[in-house]
Design a protein around this motif. Structure first.
Motif, PDB file in Angstrom:
ATOM      1  N   ASN A  11       0.832  -1.210   0.000  1.00 27.95           N
ATOM      2  CA  ASN A  11       0.000   0.000   0.000  1.00 27.95           C
ATOM      3  C   ASN A  11       0.868   1.261   0.000  1.00 27.95           C
ATOM      4  OD1 ASN A  11      -2.353  -1.503   0.017  1.00 27.95           O
ATOM      5  ND2 ASN A  11      -2.602  -1.401   2.231  1.00 27.95           N
ATOM      6  N   THR A  12       1.981   1.221   0.702  1.00 23.93           N
ATOM      7  CA  THR A  12       2.868   2.380   0.748  1.00 23.93           C
ATOM      8  C   THR A  12       3.485   2.641  -0.622  1.00 23.93           C
ATOM      9  OG1 THR A  12       3.300   2.063   3.100  1.00 23.93           O
ATOM     10  CG2 THR A  12       4.886   3.396   1.885  1.00 23.93           C
ATOM     11  N   ILE A  13       3.809   1.585  -1.338  1.00 22.98           N
ATOM     12  CA  ILE A  13       4.327   1.779  -2.699  1.00 22.98           C
ATOM     13  C   ILE A  13       3.282   2.513  -3.549  1.00 22.98           C
ATOM     14  CG2 ILE A  13       4.789   0.537  -4.858  1.00 22.98           C
ATOM     15  CD1 ILE A  13       6.662  -1.252  -3.317  1.00 22.98           C
ATOM     16  N   SER A  14       2.024   2.148  -3.423  1.00 23.87           N
ATOM     17  CA  SER A  14       0.962   2.844  -4.166  1.00 23.87           C
ATOM     18  C   SER A  14       0.887   4.311  -3.756  1.00 23.87           C
ATOM     19  CB  SER A  14      -0.394   2.181  -3.915  1.00 23.87           C
ATOM     20  OG  SER A  14      -0.406   0.877  -4.432  1.00 23.87           O
ATOM     21  N   THR A  15       1.020   4.579  -2.472  1.00 23.09           N
ATOM     22  CA  THR A  15       1.008   5.953  -1.966  1.00 23.09           C
ATOM     23  C   THR A  15       2.173   6.750  -2.551  1.00 23.09           C
ATOM     24  OG1 THR A  15      -0.053   5.269   0.100  1.00 23.09           O
ATOM     25  CG2 THR A  15       1.139   7.365   0.129  1.00 23.09           C
ATOM     26  N   ILE A  16       3.352   6.169  -2.538  1.00 15.50           N
ATOM     27  CA  ILE A  16       4.532   6.853  -3.074  1.00 15.50           C
ATOM     28  C   ILE A  16       4.358   7.121  -4.566  1.00 15.50           C
ATOM     29  CG2 ILE A  16       7.009   6.655  -3.519  1.00 15.50           C
ATOM     30  CD1 ILE A  16       7.177   4.943  -0.924  1.00 15.50           C
ATOM     31  N   GLU A  17       3.857   6.149  -5.298  1.00 11.96           N
ATOM     32  CA  GLU A  17       3.644   6.329  -6.739  1.00 11.96           C
ATOM     33  C   GLU A  17       2.667   7.470  -7.015  1.00 11.96           C
ATOM     34  OE1 GLU A  17       2.576   2.306  -7.803  1.00 11.96           O
ATOM     35  OE2 GLU A  17       4.648   1.837  -8.383  1.00 11.96           O
ATOM     36  N   LYS A  18       1.621   7.594  -6.193  1.00 12.01           N
ATOM     37  CA  LYS A  18       0.669   8.701  -6.342  1.00 12.01           C
ATOM     38  C   LYS A  18       1.352  10.031  -6.069  1.00 12.01           C
ATOM     39  CE  LYS A  18      -3.389   5.997  -5.162  1.00 12.01           C
ATOM     40  NZ  LYS A  18      -4.298   5.625  -4.083  1.00 12.01           N
ATOM     41  N   MET A  19       2.195  10.069  -5.039  1.00 11.22           N
ATOM     42  CA  MET A  19       2.905  11.304  -4.709  1.00 11.22           C
ATOM     43  C   MET A  19       3.869  11.690  -5.833  1.00 11.22           C
ATOM     44  SD  MET A  19       3.641  10.757  -0.678  1.00 11.22           S
ATOM     45  CE  MET A  19       2.475  11.302   0.543  1.00 11.22           C
ATOM     46  N   LEU A  20       4.534  10.701  -6.397  1.00 13.36           N
ATOM     47  CA  LEU A  20       5.462  10.969  -7.501  1.00 13.36           C
ATOM     48  C   LEU A  20       4.720  11.486  -8.735  1.00 13.36           C
ATOM     49  CD1 LEU A  20       7.911   7.945  -7.226  1.00 13.36           C
ATOM     50  CD2 LEU A  20       8.530  10.374  -7.068  1.00 13.36           C
ATOM     51  N   SER A  21       3.556  10.953  -9.004  1.00 12.81           N
ATOM     52  CA  SER A  21       2.813  11.376 -10.197  1.00 12.81           C
ATOM     53  C   SER A  21       2.099  12.712 -10.002  1.00 12.81           C
ATOM     54  CB  SER A  21       1.822  10.303 -10.627  1.00 12.81           C
ATOM     55  OG  SER A  21       0.820  10.142  -9.660  1.00 12.81           O
ATOM     56  N   SER A  22       1.927  13.143  -8.754  1.00 16.29           N
ATOM     57  CA  SER A  22       1.206  14.393  -8.488  1.00 16.29           C
ATOM     58  C   SER A  22       2.011  15.629  -8.863  1.00 16.29           C
ATOM     59  CB  SER A  22       0.806  14.474  -7.016  1.00 16.29           C
ATOM     60  OG  SER A  22       1.944  14.782  -6.230  1.00 16.29           O
ATOM     61  N   LYS A  23       3.311  15.529  -8.848  1.00 14.44           N
ATOM     62  CA  LYS A  23       4.210  16.642  -9.199  1.00 14.44           C
ATOM     63  C   LYS A  23       4.019  17.875  -8.313  1.00 14.44           C
ATOM     64  CE  LYS A  23       5.522  14.666 -13.225  1.00 14.44           C
ATOM     65  NZ  LYS A  23       6.446  13.622 -13.166  1.00 14.44           N
ATOM     66  N   GLU A  24       3.429  17.698  -7.137  1.00 11.21           N
ATOM     67  CA  GLU A  24       3.191  18.851  -6.264  1.00 11.21           C
ATOM     68  C   GLU A  24       4.308  19.073  -5.243  1.00 11.21           C
ATOM     69  OE1 GLU A  24       0.281  17.676  -2.733  1.00 11.21           O
ATOM     70  OE2 GLU A  24      -0.518  16.989  -4.649  1.00 11.21           O
ATOM     71  N   PHE A  25       5.328  18.234  -5.307  1.00 12.27           N
ATOM     72  CA  PHE A  25       6.414  18.334  -4.339  1.00 12.27           C
ATOM     73  C   PHE A  25       7.667  18.887  -5.009  1.00 12.27           C
ATOM     74  CE2 PHE A  25       3.549  14.975  -2.984  1.00 12.27           C
ATOM     75  CZ  PHE A  25       3.276  15.362  -1.678  1.00 12.27           C
ATOM     76  N   ASP A  26       8.542  19.457  -4.190  1.00  9.08           N
ATOM     77  CA  ASP A  26       9.781  20.011  -4.726  1.00  9.08           C
ATOM     78  C   ASP A  26      10.731  18.892  -5.159  1.00  9.08           C
ATOM     79  OD1 ASP A  26      11.229  19.038  -2.488  1.00  9.08           O
ATOM     80  OD2 ASP A  26      11.103  20.937  -1.432  1.00  9.08           O
ATOM     81  N   PRO A  27      11.767  19.222  -5.924  1.00 11.10           N
ATOM     82  CA  PRO A  27      12.687  18.190  -6.425  1.00 11.10           C
ATOM     83  C   PRO A  27      13.348  17.358  -5.318  1.00 11.10           C
ATOM     84  CG  PRO A  27      13.022  20.234  -7.628  1.00 11.10           C
ATOM     85  CD  PRO A  27      12.064  20.533  -6.502  1.00 11.10           C
ATOM     86  N   PHE A  28      13.644  17.981  -4.189  1.00 14.78           N
ATOM     87  CA  PHE A  28      14.242  17.226  -3.082  1.00 14.78           C
ATOM     88  C   PHE A  28      13.295  16.128  -2.609  1.00 14.78           C
ATOM     89  CE2 PHE A  28      14.712  16.415   1.452  1.00 14.78           C
ATOM     90  CZ  PHE A  28      16.025  15.978   1.501  1.00 14.78           C
ATOM     91  N   ALA A  29      12.035  16.490  -2.368  1.00 11.08           N
ATOM     92  CA  ALA A  29      11.046  15.508  -1.903  1.00 11.08           C
ATOM     93  C   ALA A  29      10.833  14.425  -2.954  1.00 11.08           C
ATOM     94  CB  ALA A  29       9.728  16.193  -1.567  1.00 11.08           C
ATOM     95  N   MET A  30      10.811  14.811  -4.222  1.00  6.07           N
ATOM     96  CA  MET A  30      10.622  13.826  -5.288  1.00  6.07           C
ATOM     97  C   MET A  30      11.769  12.812  -5.301  1.00  6.07           C
ATOM     98  SD  MET A  30       7.715  14.544  -6.641  1.00  6.07           S
ATOM     99  CE  MET A  30       7.524  14.064  -8.342  1.00  6.07           C
ATOM    100  N   ASN A  31      12.988  13.279  -5.088  1.00  3.06           N
ATOM    101  CA  ASN A  31      14.133  12.357  -5.000  1.00  3.06           C
ATOM    102  C   ASN A  31      13.985  11.426  -3.804  1.00  3.06           C
ATOM    103  OD1 ASN A  31      15.559  13.082  -7.303  1.00  3.06           O
ATOM    104  ND2 ASN A  31      16.597  14.769  -6.262  1.00  3.06           N
ATOM    105  N   CYS A  32      13.528  11.979  -2.690  1.00  3.33           N
ATOM    106  CA  CYS A  32      13.298  11.157  -1.497  1.00  3.33           C
ATOM    107  C   CYS A  32      12.256  10.082  -1.777  1.00  3.33           C
ATOM    108  CB  CYS A  32      12.858  12.020  -0.321  1.00  3.33           C
ATOM    109  SG  CYS A  32      14.124  13.136   0.318  1.00  3.33           S
ATOM    110  N   PHE A  33      11.178  10.473  -2.444  1.00  4.25           N
ATOM    111  CA  PHE A  33      10.133   9.507  -2.795  1.00  4.25           C
ATOM    112  C   PHE A  33      10.688   8.390  -3.675  1.00  4.25           C
ATOM    113  CE2 PHE A  33       6.855  13.049  -2.208  1.00  4.25           C
ATOM    114  CZ  PHE A  33       6.446  12.574  -0.977  1.00  4.25           C
ATOM    115  N   ARG A  34      11.519   8.767  -4.661  1.00  2.64           N
ATOM    116  CA  ARG A  34      12.101   7.744  -5.541  1.00  2.64           C
ATOM    117  C   ARG A  34      12.987   6.781  -4.750  1.00  2.64           C
ATOM    118  NH1 ARG A  34      11.459  11.821  -9.347  1.00  2.64           N
ATOM    119  NH2 ARG A  34      13.364  12.964  -8.868  1.00  2.64           N
TER     120      ARG A  34
END
Length: 122
Positions: free
Chosen positions: A10-33
């Motif tokens: 379920n967390t992987i699905s959450t992370i994938e949604k956050m990555l696709s939302s593009k609402e986070f800064d580049p630092f957070a996006m790298n953390c998500f990846r």
């Protein structure tokens, strides 16, 4: 272990949604990846731990569960590398850490019972 696996999935699905939302800064996006990779590895380790547990290889199962716990801590640390950044997956990391800890305790308890008294595959 099954709950931990469900949680990680379920967390992987959450992370994938956050990555696709593009609402986070580049630092957070790298953390998500990075966390996505950690969680993908955690799923593999959880499956391997479950297989080891069923085969009564309790030491291997314990090591794998501790490694999953380390992965959640590493994910948290990713976000805290930048001063002032909140850990955006704190709840998810905490939940998987706790479920993995409970699984580790169960493995330890089962491993201390003589094998002729238990049959973990039933």
């Amino acid at each position: 272990m099954e709950l931990a696996l469900e949680n990680a999935t379920n967390t992987i699905s959450t992370i994938e949604k956050m990555l696709s939302s593009k609402e986070f800064d580049p630092f957070a996006m790298n953390c998500f990846r990075d966390c996505l990779e950690l969680y993908a590895d955690a799923i593999t380790m959880l499956v391997d731990a479950f297989v080891a547990f069923l085969a009564e290889h309790f030491d291997i199962a314990s090591v794998l569960m501790r490694t999953v716990m380390d992965a959640t801590s590493t994910c948290d640390e990713e976000f805290t590398e930048k001063k002032g950044e909140s850990t955006l997956l704190a709840k998810e990391n905490y939940n998987l850490f706790q479920l993995s800890g409970i699984s580790s305790c169960i493995i330890k308890q089962v491993s201390s019972v003589p094998s002729q008294l238990i049959n973990v595959s039933s």
